[in-house]
Scaffold this motif. Structure first.
Motif, PDB file in Angstrom:
ATOM      1  N   TYR A  81       0.829  -1.207   0.000  1.00  0.00           N
ATOM      2  CA  TYR A  81       0.000   0.000   0.000  1.00  0.00           C
ATOM      3  C   TYR A  81       0.861   1.253   0.000  1.00  0.00           C
ATOM      4  O   TYR A  81       0.562   2.221  -0.717  1.00  0.00           O
ATOM      5  CB  TYR A  81      -0.926  -0.009   1.205  1.00  0.00           C
ATOM      6  N   GLN A  82       1.963   1.270   0.771  1.00  0.00           N
ATOM      7  CA  GLN A  82       2.832   2.439   0.809  1.00  0.00           C
ATOM      8  C   GLN A  82       3.434   2.712  -0.568  1.00  0.00           C
ATOM      9  O   GLN A  82       3.533   3.870  -1.011  1.00  0.00           O
ATOM     10  CB  GLN A  82       3.940   2.231   1.851  1.00  0.00           C
ATOM     11  N   ARG A  83       3.819   1.659  -1.283  1.00  0.00           N
ATOM     12  CA  ARG A  83       4.398   1.842  -2.627  1.00  0.00           C
ATOM     13  C   ARG A  83       3.346   2.416  -3.581  1.00  0.00           C
ATOM     14  O   ARG A  83       3.610   3.366  -4.349  1.00  0.00           O
ATOM     15  CB  ARG A  83       4.897   0.507  -3.162  1.00  0.00           C
ATOM     16  N   VAL A  84       2.137   1.835  -3.516  1.00  0.00           N
ATOM     17  CA  VAL A  84       1.076   2.313  -4.395  1.00  0.00           C
ATOM     18  C   VAL A  84       0.700   3.747  -4.046  1.00  0.00           C
ATOM     19  O   VAL A  84       0.415   4.570  -4.930  1.00  0.00           O
ATOM     20  CB  VAL A  84      -0.151   1.386  -4.303  1.00  0.00           C
ATOM     21  N   GLU A  85       0.734   4.067  -2.762  1.00  0.00           N
ATOM     22  CA  GLU A  85       0.428   5.440  -2.330  1.00  0.00           C
ATOM     23  C   GLU A  85       1.447   6.420  -2.886  1.00  0.00           C
ATOM     24  O   GLU A  85       1.091   7.520  -3.351  1.00  0.00           O
ATOM     25  CB  GLU A  85       0.408   5.486  -0.795  1.00  0.00           C
ATOM     26  N   ALA A 121      -5.333  -1.323  -3.021  1.00  0.00           N
ATOM     27  CA  ALA A 121      -4.204  -1.684  -2.166  1.00  0.00           C
ATOM     28  C   ALA A 121      -4.512  -1.383  -0.704  1.00  0.00           C
ATOM     29  O   ALA A 121      -4.151  -2.158   0.214  1.00  0.00           O
ATOM     30  CB  ALA A 121      -2.955  -0.924  -2.624  1.00  0.00           C
ATOM     31  N   TYR A 122      -5.194  -0.276  -0.444  1.00  0.00           N
ATOM     32  CA  TYR A 122      -5.545   0.076   0.931  1.00  0.00           C
ATOM     33  C   TYR A 122      -6.521  -0.953   1.516  1.00  0.00           C
ATOM     34  O   TYR A 122      -6.407  -1.387   2.671  1.00  0.00           O
ATOM     35  CB  TYR A 122      -6.161   1.483   0.956  1.00  0.00           C
ATOM     36  N   THR A 123      -7.512  -1.344   0.694  1.00  0.00           N
ATOM     37  CA  THR A 123      -8.503  -2.326   1.159  1.00  0.00           C
ATOM     38  C   THR A 123      -7.846  -3.663   1.470  1.00  0.00           C
ATOM     39  O   THR A 123      -8.151  -4.305   2.486  1.00  0.00           O
ATOM     40  CB  THR A 123      -9.592  -2.505   0.104  1.00  0.00           C
ATOM     41  N   TRP A 153      -4.795  -4.131   2.356  1.00  0.00           N
ATOM     42  CA  TRP A 153      -4.011  -3.970   3.584  1.00  0.00           C
ATOM     43  C   TRP A 153      -4.886  -4.074   4.831  1.00  0.00           C
ATOM     44  O   TRP A 153      -4.565  -4.783   5.790  1.00  0.00           O
ATOM     45  CB  TRP A 153      -3.267  -2.629   3.534  1.00  0.00           C
ATOM     46  N   GLN A 154      -6.050  -3.412   4.816  1.00  0.00           N
ATOM     47  CA  GLN A 154      -6.958  -3.464   5.960  1.00  0.00           C
ATOM     48  C   GLN A 154      -7.497  -4.884   6.179  1.00  0.00           C
ATOM     49  O   GLN A 154      -7.613  -5.358   7.326  1.00  0.00           O
ATOM     50  CB  GLN A 154      -8.124  -2.494   5.742  1.00  0.00           C
ATOM     51  N   ALA A 155      -7.829  -5.559   5.080  1.00  0.00           N
ATOM     52  CA  ALA A 155      -8.315  -6.932   5.206  1.00  0.00           C
ATOM     53  C   ALA A 155      -7.235  -7.826   5.803  1.00  0.00           C
ATOM     54  O   ALA A 155      -7.532  -8.711   6.649  1.00  0.00           O
ATOM     55  CB  ALA A 155      -8.757  -7.466   3.847  1.00  0.00           C
ATOM     56  N   ALA A 156      -6.004  -7.648   5.437  1.00  0.00           N
ATOM     57  CA  ALA A 156      -4.914  -8.447   5.994  1.00  0.00           C
ATOM     58  C   ALA A 156      -4.740  -8.156   7.484  1.00  0.00           C
ATOM     59  O   ALA A 156      -4.449  -9.070   8.275  1.00  0.00           O
ATOM     60  CB  ALA A 156      -3.614  -8.164   5.230  1.00  0.00           C
ATOM     61  N   LYS A 157      -4.936  -6.887   7.880  1.00  0.00           N
ATOM     62  CA  LYS A 157      -4.843  -6.546   9.310  1.00  0.00           C
ATOM     63  C   LYS A 157      -5.942  -7.272  10.113  1.00  0.00           C
ATOM     64  O   LYS A 157      -5.690  -7.822  11.180  1.00  0.00           O
ATOM     65  CB  LYS A 157      -4.981  -5.029   9.494  1.00  0.00           C
ATOM     66  N   TYR A 158      -7.182  -7.292   9.585  1.00  0.00           N
ATOM     67  CA  TYR A 158      -8.279  -7.970  10.284  1.00  0.00           C
ATOM     68  C   TYR A 158      -8.034  -9.481  10.349  1.00  0.00           C
ATOM     69  O   TYR A 158      -8.334 -10.143  11.356  1.00  0.00           O
ATOM     70  CB  TYR A 158      -9.599  -7.680   9.575  1.00  0.00           C
TER      71      TYR A 158
END
Length: 326
Positions: free
Chosen positions: A129-133, A149-151, A153-158
């Motif tokens: 996500y940081q790279r895509v940002e 990419a953000y979504t 990342w959040q799904a991986a955190k959950y």
């Protein structure tokens, strides 16, 4: 003439004495006899377990001590129920042990690895996500790619949080409520085993007292219903005499009073103590036409216990009580 007069005087004197003796006998109270019998405490030994009599260990007339085995009842149905109860107990205890011990070490390790895998995936998605940002800030990629990419990342955190919760739950083991429920089920199963075992123990009947076998009602191989007496015991150490006494004669039988009774079968007389007096039913009432009184006379049952143990005393022996009627 003088000899004839002397004979006449002697005859008159003899007649007078004879008449006086007859009058004395007529007015002297005649002894009367009350007849009773000996009774003793009897025990009918039966089993709560219905089944077939497997073995009878005693015969009529045997002396038994307290705790001696009298007879045994065979019940295949109860044996099967005991096996079922023991199986349920073992299963309940296994579940209780599982609840107490919690997850196996392999399960804990697997949950830990799943958490680490999710953790690594979450870190990767964060970097992605940081790279895509950065590329989005430079205008290289579209906003759609940046949002995807953000979504992810959040799904991986959950997913990481869920894996961590599963790992912690595996470490903690079963809940307190689950352990309590497992322990309760184990106690219930143990109680079922004890219940069946208690019934089975009642199929091995032992003598409750030291006594004598008075009767064996069933033999080996016969069916015994629940509660049906198989062996009867009689305790001659707890024997007493029974007299049926008309109420106008009760004055001789006060509670605690000593009375002499004759036992013809033993040709002996013994001291008995009045222990209990109770009225009998109306069928035993003496009517006035029979008793010579102007009112109905009730009959009372008097129980008398021997003051000292009497050797060779048996149930059914007659006892006699003599009294005078004025």
């Amino acid at each position: 003439m003088r000899a004839n007069k002397l004979v006449a005087v002697v005859a008159f004197c003899f007649l007078a004495v004879f008449l006086a003796y007859g009058l004395w006998l007529a007015y002297t109270p005649k002894p009367q006899t009350l007849q009773g019998q000996i009774e003793a405490r009897e025990y009918n030994v039966s089993s709560k377990v219905p089944g077939r009599v497997e073995q009878v260990m005693v015969r009529t007339g045997d002396k038994v001590d307290q705790g001696d085995l009298l007879f045994a009842i065979s019940s295949p149905e109860l044996d099967a129920k005991l096996m079922q109860a023991e199986g349920g107990r073992d299963a309940a205890k296994a579940l209780q042990t599982e609840a107490q011990n919690g997850a196996r070490q392999q399960e804990i390790t697997a949950a830990q690895e799943q958490w680490r895998k999710a953790q690594a995936a979450a870190k990767l998605m964060e970097k992605t996500y940081q790279r895509v940002e950065n590329l989005f800030s430079e205008g290289v990629v579209a906003r759609q790619k940046r949002d995807e990419a953000y979504t992810q990342w959040q799904a991986a955190k959950y997913t990481e949080q869920a894996a961590l919760a599963m790992y912690q739950m595996a470490q903690e083991g079963a809940r307190v409520e689950t352990k309590a429920a497992a322990a309760g089920n184990a106690r219930m199963a143990e109680g079922a085993v004890k219940e069946v075992s208690a019934i089975l123990a009642d199929s091995q009947m032992r003598s409750p007292i030291s006594a004598e076998v008075s009767e064996v009602l069933l033999q080996a191989g016969e069916l015994a219903p629940s509660g049906f007496p198989v062996v009867s015991l009689i305790d001659m150490q707890d024997a007493w005499a029974i007299l049926q006494v008309r109420e106008d004669q009760l004055a001789d039988f006060k509670k605690g009073q000593e009375v002499t009774l004759t036992i013809p079968a033993l040709n002996q007389s013994h001291q008995f103590v009045v222990g209990h007096v109770s009225v009998m039913g109306h069928f035993a009432t003496w009517r006035s036409t029979e008793s010579g009184h102007d009112f109905d006379m009730r009959t009372f049952k008097v129980e008398l216990t021997p003051k000292q143990p009497i050797a060779d005393l048996r149930v059914g022996m007659s006892v006699l009580y003599q009294y005078s009627v004025e």
